[in-house]
Motif scaffolding. Structure first.
Motif, PDB file in Angstrom:
ATOM      1  N   LEU A  49      -6.165  -3.531   8.282  1.00 48.59           N
ATOM      2  CA  LEU A  49      -6.678  -2.570   7.302  1.00 48.59           C
ATOM      3  C   LEU A  49      -5.512  -2.689   6.330  1.00 48.59           C
ATOM      4  O   LEU A  49      -5.817  -2.729   4.614  1.00 48.59           O
TER       5      LEU A  49
ATOM      6  N   GLU B 200      -5.959  -5.936   4.272  1.00 47.47           N
ATOM      7  CA  GLU B 200      -7.389  -5.738   3.599  1.00 47.47           C
ATOM      8  C   GLU B 200      -7.545  -4.489   2.252  1.00 47.47           C
ATOM      9  O   GLU B 200      -7.802  -5.253   1.189  1.00 47.47           O
ATOM     10  N   ALA B 201      -6.413  -3.702   2.381  1.00 47.58           N
ATOM     11  CA  ALA B 201      -6.438  -3.036   1.371  1.00 47.58           C
ATOM     12  C   ALA B 201      -5.607  -3.705   0.138  1.00 47.58           C
ATOM     13  O   ALA B 201      -6.056  -3.436  -1.183  1.00 47.58           O
TER      14      ALA B 201
ATOM     15  N   ARG C 109      -7.857  -6.592  -1.268  1.00 43.16           N
ATOM     16  CA  ARG C 109      -9.074  -5.885  -2.136  1.00 43.16           C
ATOM     17  C   ARG C 109      -8.716  -5.133  -3.309  1.00 43.16           C
ATOM     18  O   ARG C 109      -9.115  -5.192  -4.565  1.00 43.16           O
TER      19      ARG C 109
ATOM     20  N   ARG D  83     -18.870   0.154   3.549  1.00 44.24           N
ATOM     21  CA  ARG D  83     -19.154  -0.758   4.627  1.00 44.24           C
ATOM     22  C   ARG D  83     -18.908   0.157   5.921  1.00 44.24           C
ATOM     23  O   ARG D  83     -17.863   0.990   5.953  1.00 44.24           O
TER      24      ARG D  83
ATOM     25  N   ASP E 251      -8.372   6.362   9.839  1.00 47.13           N
ATOM     26  CA  ASP E 251      -7.878   5.299   8.835  1.00 47.13           C
ATOM     27  C   ASP E 251      -7.872   5.482   7.487  1.00 47.13           C
ATOM     28  O   ASP E 251      -6.888   5.177   6.843  1.00 47.13           O
TER      29      ASP E 251
ATOM     30  N   THR F 269      -4.529   5.891   5.236  1.00 51.37           N
ATOM     31  CA  THR F 269      -4.431   5.200   4.058  1.00 51.37           C
ATOM     32  C   THR F 269      -4.008   6.032   2.592  1.00 51.37           C
ATOM     33  O   THR F 269      -2.901   5.941   2.081  1.00 51.37           O
TER      34      THR F 269
ATOM     35  N   ALA G 234      -7.425   1.977  -4.623  1.00 47.63           N
ATOM     36  CA  ALA G 234      -7.096   1.128  -3.394  1.00 47.63           C
ATOM     37  C   ALA G 234      -7.866   1.826  -2.156  1.00 47.63           C
ATOM     38  O   ALA G 234      -8.520   1.221  -1.464  1.00 47.63           O
TER      39      ALA G 234
ATOM     40  N   ARG H 271     -11.820   1.047  -3.128  1.00 46.35           N
ATOM     41  CA  ARG H 271     -12.065  -0.800  -3.025  1.00 46.35           C
ATOM     42  C   ARG H 271     -11.977  -1.095  -1.234  1.00 46.35           C
ATOM     43  O   ARG H 271     -12.770  -2.062  -0.840  1.00 46.35           O
ATOM     44  N   LEU H 272     -11.326  -0.384  -0.831  1.00 48.65           N
ATOM     45  CA  LEU H 272     -11.118  -0.696   0.889  1.00 48.65           C
ATOM     46  C   LEU H 272     -12.363  -0.109   1.669  1.00 48.65           C
ATOM     47  O   LEU H 272     -12.733  -0.685   2.564  1.00 48.65           O
TER      48      LEU H 272
END
Lengths: 221, 221
Positions: free
Chosen positions: A210, A213-214, A217, B164, B171, B175, B214, B217-218
């Motif tokens: 993640l 990906e973060a 992205r 998604r 998570d 983040t 962030a 977009r994640l």
DNA sequence: GACCAATTGAACTAGTCAGTACATTTATCA
DNA sequence: TGATAAATGTACTGACTAGTTCAATTGGTC
């Protein structure tokens, strides 16, 4: 318990042999001190405890490092030097932007996860308002080179139309660092509150993925 | 210097009046203690110094809190309770998923930025392996409710095809927290190494915007 | 093998700091 | 008002802890 894994470096002396090996003693003290500072912080660390972890005596600590803070500073510097040497192993300039950024992120994440001592020392230093970093010039250059690496990758990405423009290298670095640092620095409270161990494997890989990906992205056009 | 802004709560006594106001004293001590613990950590904090910051004496600290750790625990709990009450102010369930997630992130970011004391105490607690959080049950429920809020938003987002699938609420929370926490916790070392003050305005807004971006977009599909 | 500098050991100390003893005051309630 | 409990002030102490004293040893050099 035995000594903390630092075999005396017999070589690298002035010219002739030297069985007293003060370099080894220094090193041995720094290793013991790091363990104690990492465990208990600067104020919480006990010099006598450090001495006990050592193959030598408290007397030597003061002989080589002057006082507790001097020892702490030496530990800090040694740690930053270690990172610098590890960081050189990356070859990001030759990779495609996306690949390079992914690798940098993954590397940073892994380094933090694999070196909780580093993370905890940085925490300790921040508790003390980073006033021991002030004196050390050794450190400034190091991290600025990270920004250069990021800028290189990012600019190439923008030029290829892969990354959106207008983002500062520092922001990229802070994002990567934050996502790498937090899991380790706050591992104890996360475990306490959520019952999850961020250091154990199922979670660790998930967070790593993640994080990459973060970052990607966030940068993608 | 004067007392630390805590007006004695005259009301809320047993039944009749009470001019000694032990609640006010307790509160006054906790405020002073928080300042000292935030500044110097648990081991670095001095009970005499806390007493000096107080309108009362060291004797009262031991009278009300038993020992230094008891006082520290009280400070921790008081702080977590405060967050809980602030957090209730958010009304995320009524917002569209994207908007809700953005607001949660922005709120979390702002809360960290606006309450460095909270961040530093959490750092201190993590240095001590969060062993003082163990005893407090008050805390577990609180943060689990955050996960519920996130799950609600996230599930709605997935149902609408905006987000998604396959991401854990934890998570998302980690983040958001990481991006909010790091700037504050590592402010001193960032300033030392990069010469930038993450607490000052141009940077602060930039990081806030990027944090929201962030996270969104994640999650986006 | 004598002299020098680097290195080391063991016991000691001066100061600091968490926590306490003991007496006293303040309010409640009967 | 007098008995009782809560709250508070002053002065102290025992333990801990960073740092030191002073002498001894070690290896190298000539």
């Amino acid at each position: 318990m035995g000594r903390t894994g630092t075999a005396p470096t017999r070589a690298s002396r002035r010219s002739t042999g030297w069985t007293q090996d003060p370099q080894g003693v220094r090193r041995n003290i720094i290793d013991a001190a790091r363990a104690e500072f990492v465990e208990n912080g600067l104020s919480g660390a006990r010099v006598d405890e450090i001495a006990a972890r050592t193959a030598t005596s408290k007397r030597m600590i003061y002989y080589y490092f002057g006082d507790k803070e001097g020892l702490y500073r030496a530990v800090l510097e040694e740690m930053y030097e270690r990172i610098r040497s590890v960081e050189r192993g990356l070859d990001l300039a030759s990779l495609a932007p996306e690949e390079a950024m992914a690798r940098l992120t993954a590397f940073t994440f892994d380094y933090h996860a694999g070196n909780p001592d580093f993370v905890r020392l940085v925490m300790v230093e921040n508790i003390h308002h980073a006033r021991h970093l002030e004196t050390s010039d050794k450190i400034a250059n190091l991290n600025l080179s990270v920004l250069d690496a990021i800028r290189d990758i990012y600019d190439r990405g923008v030029a290829e139309g892969l990354f959106r423009p207008g983002i500062e290298p520092l922001d990229v670095h802070l994002t990567i660092s934050a996502l790498s640092f937090y899991n380790v620095s706050n591992r104890a409270s996360i475990r306490q509150v959520f019952g999850q161990d961020m250091g154990a494997e199922p979670l660790l890989s998930r967070r790593r993925t993640l994080a990459v990906e973060a970052v990607l992205r966030l940068l993608k056009a």
